[in-house]
Scaffold this active site. Structure first.
Site, PDB file in Angstrom:
ATOM      1  CD  GLU A  65      69.086 -26.830  -3.804  1.00  9.02           C
ATOM      2  OE1 GLU A  65      69.448 -26.654  -2.634  1.00  9.02           O
ATOM      3  OE2 GLU A  65      67.926 -27.040  -4.134  1.00  9.02           O
TER       4      GLU A  65
ATOM      5  CB  CYS B 234      69.348 -30.310  -1.266  1.00 12.66           C
ATOM      6  SG  CYS B 234      68.062 -31.362  -0.582  1.00 12.66           S
TER       7      CYS B 234
ATOM      8  NE  ARG C 182      65.380 -26.496  -4.944  1.00 12.88           N
ATOM      9  CZ  ARG C 182      64.187 -27.087  -4.880  1.00 12.88           C
ATOM     10  NH1 ARG C 182      63.214 -26.725  -5.709  1.00 12.88           N
ATOM     11  NH2 ARG C 182      63.954 -28.025  -3.979  1.00 12.88           N
TER      12      ARG C 182
HETATM   13  N1  EPU Z   1      65.454 -40.931  -0.291  1.00 16.29           N
HETATM   14  C1  EPU Z   1      66.205 -42.044   0.017  1.00 16.29           C
HETATM   15  N2  EPU Z   1      67.394 -41.837   0.664  1.00 16.29           N
HETATM   16  C2  EPU Z   1      67.851 -40.604   1.003  1.00 16.29           C
HETATM   17  C3  EPU Z   1      67.063 -39.485   0.689  1.00 16.29           C
HETATM   18  C4  EPU Z   1      65.851 -39.664   0.042  1.00 16.29           C
HETATM   19  O1  EPU Z   1      65.833 -43.165  -0.280  1.00 16.29           O
HETATM   20  O2  EPU Z   1      68.946 -40.529   1.591  1.00 16.29           O
HETATM   21  C5  EPU Z   1      64.148 -41.152  -0.936  1.00 16.29           C
HETATM   22  C6  EPU Z   1      63.003 -40.787  -0.012  1.00 16.29           C
HETATM   23  O3  EPU Z   1      62.657 -41.853   0.842  1.00 16.29           O
HETATM   24  C7  EPU Z   1      61.911 -40.422  -0.968  1.00 16.29           C
HETATM   25  C8  EPU Z   1      62.661 -39.864  -2.178  1.00 16.29           C
HETATM   26  O4  EPU Z   1      64.024 -40.292  -2.051  1.00 16.29           O
HETATM   27  O5  EPU Z   1      61.205 -41.559  -1.374  1.00 16.29           O
HETATM   28  C9  EPU Z   1      62.587 -38.349  -2.260  1.00 16.29           C
HETATM   29  O6  EPU Z   1      63.151 -37.773  -1.071  1.00 16.29           O
HETATM   30  P1  EPU Z   1      62.655 -36.376  -0.500  1.00 16.29           P
HETATM   31  O7  EPU Z   1      61.182 -36.423  -0.235  1.00 16.29           O
HETATM   32  O8  EPU Z   1      63.527 -35.978   0.626  1.00 16.29           O
HETATM   33  O9  EPU Z   1      62.826 -35.397  -1.729  1.00 16.29           O
HETATM   34  P2  EPU Z   1      64.150 -34.940  -2.467  1.00 16.29           P
HETATM   35  O10 EPU Z   1      63.829 -34.956  -3.918  1.00 16.29           O
HETATM   36  O11 EPU Z   1      65.339 -35.705  -1.986  1.00 16.29           O
HETATM   37  C10 EPU Z   1      63.435 -32.445  -2.554  1.00 16.29           C
HETATM   38  C11 EPU Z   1      64.193 -31.149  -2.441  1.00 16.29           C
HETATM   39  C12 EPU Z   1      64.295 -30.713  -1.000  1.00 16.29           C
HETATM   40  C13 EPU Z   1      62.904 -30.623  -0.386  1.00 16.29           C
HETATM   41  C14 EPU Z   1      62.229 -32.004  -0.506  1.00 16.29           C
HETATM   42  C15 EPU Z   1      60.820 -32.033   0.059  1.00 16.29           C
HETATM   43  C16 EPU Z   1      65.881 -30.947  -4.189  1.00 16.29           C
HETATM   44  C17 EPU Z   1      67.321 -31.082  -4.525  1.00 16.29           C
HETATM   45  N3  EPU Z   1      65.542 -31.312  -2.959  1.00 16.29           N
HETATM   46  O12 EPU Z   1      64.268 -33.446  -1.953  1.00 16.29           O
HETATM   47  O13 EPU Z   1      64.864 -29.412  -1.008  1.00 16.29           O
HETATM   48  O14 EPU Z   1      62.981 -30.250   0.971  1.00 16.29           O
HETATM   49  O15 EPU Z   1      62.156 -32.365  -1.904  1.00 16.29           O
HETATM   50  O16 EPU Z   1      59.986 -31.156  -0.626  1.00 16.29           O
HETATM   51  O17 EPU Z   1      65.088 -30.501  -5.026  1.00 16.29           O
HETATM   52  C18 EPU Z   1      66.804 -28.030  -0.801  1.00 16.29           C
HETATM   53  O18 EPU Z   1      66.430 -27.490  -1.842  1.00 16.29           O
HETATM   54  O19 EPU Z   1      67.842 -27.658  -0.182  1.00 16.29           O
HETATM   55  C19 EPU Z   1      66.029 -29.158  -0.297  1.00 16.29           C
HETATM   56  C20 EPU Z   1      66.409 -29.834   0.745  1.00 16.29           C
END
Ligand code: EPU
Length: 262
Positions: A257, A186, A139
């Site tokens: 972010e 995010c 990022r």
């Molecule tokens: N989770 C929870 N509670 C929540 C949110 C997530 O328990 O409120 C758990 C999910 O169930 C999952 C894990 O956390 O097991 C990871 O969640 P997710 O798949 O949504 O991935 P993330 O790491 O939270 C990242 C990126 C997103 C991108 C997703 C999917 C960052 C900061 N975020 O989210 O990017 O869409 O992976 O590829 O790197 C963005 O950059 O604006 C963004 C939304």
């Protein structure tokens, strides 16, 4: 709207800020004193077809795309043409230049994954660099704030529309549980641990019980706790207060972010 290099040089003569798609941005309630630059014209042009005519399946091809080109439309075009390498950025509502500037991405890929080289304009002039000349990371492109990504030469594999669609669908499934509207995406980057692995910021906020927390009309999304949604008429001050609460409630150093303009 700035459409060519001469116009860009002129507007860069006074203090300015650069707007990409504007979707990852929270602007101060009192507004800004600088001029805001948005790319259009020549900077919103795409030139992918010369290589396509000559390429064969599996071959690496390149093509120039303007920094002002919206990423979702570009991905649709690449899918139709059967060009692969940017599918992991599906669903990011950015312009290509902004997506590159912040190395936007998902777990399935990031903007720098599909880059051959890029043209950057700054008050010092125009230069073309390759990704290995920049200190880019998760990022983050390492490109200074007042430098503009005007064009990018994409590095693409000639594939088929069906395969590219499958890869886009796989990346899109991971976004199913995220709010899509009235949110800048995010709020915080996923924090890195000492071993380089990253913790899910959303999971941390969720475990801290923050879902549904509200300041004014800004609320931490019920679907995913790293998203702030605008319930209607939320102010930048509301968002700042919620960001402060999120930082306070998890015991880990967090990096924003969002872009915050004040
Ligand atoms: N989770 C929870 N509670 C929540 C949110 C997530 O328990 O409120 C758990 C999910 O169930 C999952 C894990 O956390 O097991 C990871 O969640 P997710 O798949 O949504 O991935 P993330 O790491 O939270 C990242 C990126 C997103 C991108 C997703 C999917 C960052 C900061 N975020 O989210 O990017 O869409 O992976 O590829 O790197 C963005 O950059 O604006 C963004 C939304």
């Amino acid at each position: 709207m700035v459409g060519n290099h001469a116009q860009l040089a002129e507007v860069m003569g006074a203090p300015y800020r650069i707007l990409g798609g504007g979707s990852n941005l929270v602007v101060a309630d009192e507004g800004l004193s600088e001029r805001v630059i948005r790319l259009g014209g020549q900077f919103a042009a795409t030139d992918l077809n010369a290589d396509l005519a000559l390429s064969t399946p599996g071959q690496l091809v390149t093509g120039w795309v303007g920094g002002g080109v919206p990423l979702p439309g570009l991905l649709r075009k690449l899918q139709r043409l059967g060009y692969s390498n940017l599918e992991g950025t599906v669903g990011i509502p950015a312009q290509l230049g902004g997506a590159i500037w912040m190395n936007a991405g998902t777990r399935f890929g990031e903007a720098f994954g599909g880059l051959h080289s890029l043209e950057i304009v700054s008050p010092q002039g125009t230069r073309t660099v390759t990704p290995d000349e920049l200190p880019w990371s998760y990022r983050d492109s390492g490109i200074p704030r007042n430098h503009i990504v005007t064009r990018a030469r994409l590095k693409l594999w000639r594939s088929s529309p069906e395969v590219v669609q499958e890869r886009m669908d796989a990346a899109d499934i991971a976004r199913k549980g995220q709010p899509k509207n009235r949110t800048p995406g995010c709020a915080f980057k996923n924090p890195a641990l000492a071993d380089g692995k990253r913790l899910g910021a959303g999971k941390l906020f969720d475990e801290a019980g923050l879902k549904g927390s509200r300041v004014g009309n800004a609320m931490i999304a019920l679907e995913h706790a790293n998203f702030i949604v605008n319930l209607g008429g939320a102010t930048a001050a509301d968002v700042h207060a919620l960001l402060g609460l999120m930082r306070e409630r998890v015991g880990v150093a967090l990096e924003l972010e969002y872009e915050l303009w004040s």
